[in-house]
Scaffold this active site. Sequence first.
Site, mmCIF file in Angstrom:
data_model
loop_
_atom_site.group_PDB
_atom_site.id
_atom_site.type_symbol
_atom_site.label_atom_id
_atom_site.label_comp_id
_atom_site.label_asym_id
_atom_site.label_seq_id
_atom_site.Cartn_x
_atom_site.Cartn_y
_atom_site.Cartn_z
ATOM 1 N N SER A 38 -16.141 22.559 59.207
ATOM 2 C CA SER A 38 -16.368 23.397 60.375
ATOM 3 C C SER A 38 -17.199 22.740 61.460
ATOM 4 O O SER A 38 -18.130 23.319 62.001
ATOM 5 C CB SER A 38 -17.013 24.719 59.944
ATOM 6 O OG SER A 38 -16.793 25.698 60.910
ATOM 7 N N ASP B 225 -16.284 30.769 59.694
ATOM 8 C CA ASP B 225 -17.062 29.584 60.070
ATOM 9 C C ASP B 225 -18.259 29.939 60.936
ATOM 10 O O ASP B 225 -19.382 29.486 60.706
ATOM 11 C CB ASP B 225 -16.165 28.585 60.803
ATOM 12 C CG ASP B 225 -15.017 28.096 59.941
ATOM 13 O OD1 ASP B 225 -15.072 28.283 58.711
ATOM 14 O OD2 ASP B 225 -14.060 27.535 60.502
#
Length: 386
Positions: free
Chosen positions: A130, A176
């Site tokens: 991420s 995320d």
Amino acid sequence: MSTALTPAELTAAFTDHFGAAPDGIWTAPGRVNLIGEHTDYNEGFVLPFAIDRTANVAIRLRGDSTARLLSSYGDQGVATVDLDTLSHEAMSGWTAYPLGVVWVLRQQGVAVGGFDLYLDSTVPTGAGLSSSAAIECAVATAFNDLLDAGLSAEELVLVGQRAENEVVGAPTGILDQSASLLATDGHAVFLDCRTQEAKLVPLDLAAASLLVLVVDTKVSHAHATGGYAARRASCELGAEVLGVAALRDVDDEDLAEAAGLLDPETFRRVRHIVTEDARVLQTVAVLDDGGPAAIGALLLASHASMRDDFEISCPELDLAVDTAMAHGALGARMTGGGFGGSAIALIPAAAEAAVRAAVTAAFASAGFTAPDIFAVSPADGARRLA
């Protein structure tokens, strides 16, 4: 793994390039998803934790509508855009992440004017950790502070998701950004993606003499293309045929009936989501009752489901998982969107050298690109550094 610039070094680099000191420095972490893959956009459950790899941004507000953006990696030079004529077409490469956040904030009535920005990130790109959300969350936190916008962490999560969906073009959920903004040291974030309700779950690996080893396979993936979008479309088809708002509403006991209603591929996709949601709930319960040493079998079952039912693994990820398990890991799985990226292994701290060596040797023997292997620990979420 590159080393982050210290706040003093980042300030100096910013000043050198832009001619004045920044107004401040903000940081946001990447994340490892402990368990709960592709469940987020199915309104299900996820259990990520923030890692001690971060995106740091130094920003200074300007008095005009010009944005100048520079990164410490690569040799792209300064990107310059006029925010008053900002379009999706003008946002490309790494600048799409900060500019996407600015575009969303302006859409929502936050008066973001011109600015200079210098990015330094130690979150590997394309590794399923991420890196994009880390940039988005650092930038969103910075402008929220600088402009006194008063947005909550939960609102900033949605800003980052909109940037990812509408500007970058990646159909991701809120996993995320939630991990990057809501996490705290020594905890995972248990997230209900339907209600956006989050709860911190203890994940004190050090106290249990454990660590999470990340194996970045160097097989790069891109969420905005190909397989990720196809898997999401399969899930939406499954929900439509089964007559539910999202696959979150399908239970284990519904799978036998679903098998008769869906084509074999769509059924496998649905089965992964349904069983993965159940595994997340089980993992939270086990962490509360037995601690992290007891979750290994759930991690391994998650990997098998992603490999066989969701079909998002690859030979490098499978080799990393199998080799780690053969050399003392308690559990292992691929993490992130799939089709490359990283695997994680939950291992006794004393086994780190042996697992590293075994995975490195296995990749060399298979003729794969050498992986990047590093340990991570649960860390704090986005905040101001200086």
